[in-house]
Enzyme design. Structure first.
Site, PDB file in Angstrom:
ATOM      1  N   ASP A  37      -7.109  -4.688  -5.281  1.00 28.72           N
ATOM      2  CA  ASP A  37      -8.305  -4.056  -4.662  1.00 28.72           C
ATOM      3  C   ASP A  37      -8.015  -2.341  -4.730  1.00 28.72           C
ATOM      4  OD1 ASP A  37     -10.719  -3.238  -3.521  1.00 28.72           O
ATOM      5  OD2 ASP A  37     -10.220  -3.669  -1.496  1.00 28.72           O
TER       6      ASP A  37
ATOM      7  N   ASN B 146       4.261   2.391  -4.491  1.00 33.14           N
ATOM      8  CA  ASN B 146       3.389   2.691  -5.359  1.00 33.14           C
ATOM      9  C   ASN B 146       2.949   1.326  -6.044  1.00 33.14           C
ATOM     10  OD1 ASN B 146       2.143   3.110  -8.087  1.00 33.14           O
ATOM     11  ND2 ASN B 146       2.754   5.220  -7.815  1.00 33.14           N
ATOM     12  N   ALA B 147       1.842   0.697  -6.078  1.00 31.93           N
ATOM     13  CA  ALA B 147       1.473  -0.679  -6.591  1.00 31.93           C
ATOM     14  C   ALA B 147       1.815  -0.835  -8.046  1.00 31.93           C
ATOM     15  CB  ALA B 147       0.087  -0.857  -6.231  1.00 31.93           C
TER      16      ALA B 147
ATOM     17  N   CYS C 289     -14.077  -0.692  -7.079  1.00 32.21           N
ATOM     18  CA  CYS C 289     -15.148  -0.106  -6.468  1.00 32.21           C
ATOM     19  C   CYS C 289     -15.792   1.118  -7.067  1.00 32.21           C
ATOM     20  CB  CYS C 289     -14.919   0.075  -5.072  1.00 32.21           C
ATOM     21  SG  CYS C 289     -13.317   1.288  -5.027  1.00 32.21           S
TER      22      CYS C 289
ATOM     23  N   ASP D  90       0.795  -1.096   0.163  1.00 29.81           N
ATOM     24  CA  ASP D  90      -0.094  -0.160  -0.056  1.00 29.81           C
ATOM     25  C   ASP D  90       0.984   1.148  -0.040  1.00 29.81           C
ATOM     26  OD1 ASP D  90      -3.346   0.289   0.688  1.00 29.81           O
ATOM     27  OD2 ASP D  90      -2.085   2.137   1.344  1.00 29.81           O
TER      28      ASP D  90
END
Ligand code: SAH
Length: 400
Positions: free
Chosen positions: A303, A282-283, A343, A256
């Protein structure tokens, strides 16, 4: 007759007329009417209870009015309403009854989900003995409404604290005076919760949303059914997926960009007697580095935050989802498990399936869909209100 009329609550509140387009929307079962479909609302006070009529004056129902939002009218009843705080209390009790019936294995869940519980502008989450409240509209911000909310919650839950989380941006949009977050009742704002047998610290004053992503709770349990081997939880926040996967996996790494989120994740791991690896970064960069250095995993969770905050961002969002899923698929061992979520309300369920399928095609891999999931049942989806459905969670296995 005149006397009867004078006593009737029906005429106590202002009337608002709406266009045929607005009426058609209401008839289709949607509770919103946009400002452009409202005629001459100038003299209606902010946050009023209003009688809604069509252009000929035919009564269509009772609504809550906002003088600033593009959503001018949110329907609250198809009849006249004499006692609004009483109606709010009744609706909260009905929302609680629904959870008692359909929510299990947790003391952390959403108690009231705005329109989906016929309580537009109100969100209530329960975290064990602490409740968290969010007020999103002028009407819900009125003192009698606040009073009804607190009194009903105290009566039903006898909580140690009710904490109000204020989003300053929403208050500004609703033209409400600034207000600080703080306790509405009791003394307690932090606690420990348990969901699916996994424990989490909750601090009502911190974190995103009201503290946790309760909408993922059932997906955590579903993902844990399939997870295996070495696992990577990308966008792990406070460790929701990671801690659920831990009992099933040989190792779990959470990624994260938020240090406070990872600090909480680490405390949550300790609370459950687990040691997990947390990486701050940073993903997108990390997945790129890992993929090019040939790192492989048996289970990967994606996610990310909502990439499409509005319709305008849709194309960019789809590119983001594609890139993430493509990178993850390159790092997944054959037979591995991918849990991939979105989302963004503006990315539909079919759009999301397509973008994951596109990523699989580009990676020259085949994914078998194990589960096509959505949000937990404490975030009800009202079929006539598409806006209540926003979370997508696919669980798939890599066949070749
Ligand atoms: N899976 C979590 C919720 C994730 S919310 C749960 O179930 O609780 C999205 C998370 O993505 C947030 O914690 C946010 O800090 C993180 N984030 C946002 N942009 C990021 C980025 N570019 N790289 C890594 N993490 C990011």
């Amino acid at each position: 007759m005149p006397e009867k009329h004078a006593l009737s609550a029906e005429h106590a509140e202002p009337s608002i007329r709406i266009s045929p387009k607005g009426s058609a929307r209401l008839k289709a079962g949607h509770p919103w009417v946009y400002r452009s479909d409202v005629t001459a609302p100038d003299d209606v006070p902010p946050g009023s209870l209003v009688r809604v009529t069509d252009l000929r004056g035919k009564f269509l129902g009772t609504a809550l009015y906002s003088s600033s939002s593009q959503i001018a009218i949110r329907m609250i009843a198809s009849e006249p309403v004499a006692d609004l705080p009483g109606l709010i209390a009744h609706r909260i009790r009905a929302a609680i009854a629904y959870r008692r019936k359909f929510v299990a294995d947790t003391d952390a869940y959403r108690v009231v989900f705005s329109e989906a519980d016929f309580l537009p502008g109100l969100i209530v989450d329960r975290y064990n003995d602490v409740l968290s409240v969010q007020i999103l509209t002028q009407a819900m911000d009125a003192e009698p409404m606040r009073g009804a909310v607190v009194a009903t919650l105290v009566e039903e839950f006898n909580p140690a604290g009710i904490y109000e989380r204020v989003d300053p941006r929403i208050r500004e949009l609703e033209q409400l005076p600034a207000r600080a977050s703080g306790l509405m009742w009791g003394q307690k704002s932090s606690t420990v919760v348990a969901m699916n047998g996994v424990r989490f610290h909750h601090d009502g004053r911190e974190g995103q949303k009201t503290g946790a992503f309760l909408d993922q709770r059932e997906n955590y349990a579903a993902a844990a059914q399939y997870a295996q081997g070495e696992a990577l939880d990308v966008f792990c926040y406070q460790g929701g997926f990671a801690l659920h996967l831990a009992p099933k996996c040989s190792s779990v790494t959470g990624v994260d960009s938020s240090r406070p989120a990872l600090e909480m994740a680490d405390k949550n791991a300790a609370l459950n007697g687990r040691e997990l690896e947390w990486i701050e970064g940073n993903a997108f960069d990390l997945l790129k580095d890992y993929a090019s250095s040939g790192r492989q995993y048996d289970s990967i969770v994606l996610d990310p935050p909502a990439f499409a905050k509005s319709k305008r961002d849709l194309e960019k969002a789809m590119r983001g989802y594609k890139e993430l899923n493509l990178r993850a698929l390159k790092m997944l061992r054959p037979g591995g498990i991918l849990v991939t979520c979105s989302c963004s309300f503006h990315v539909s369920a079919p759009d999301f399936l397509e973008v994951v399928a596109d990523a699989a095609r580009d990676a020259h891999k085949f994914l078998r869909l194990l589960e096509n999931r959505g949000q937990a049942k404490d975030h009800p989806i009202l079929l006539n209100v598409p806006e209540t459905s926003y979370l997508k969670c696919l669980i798939a296995t890599l066949s070749i």
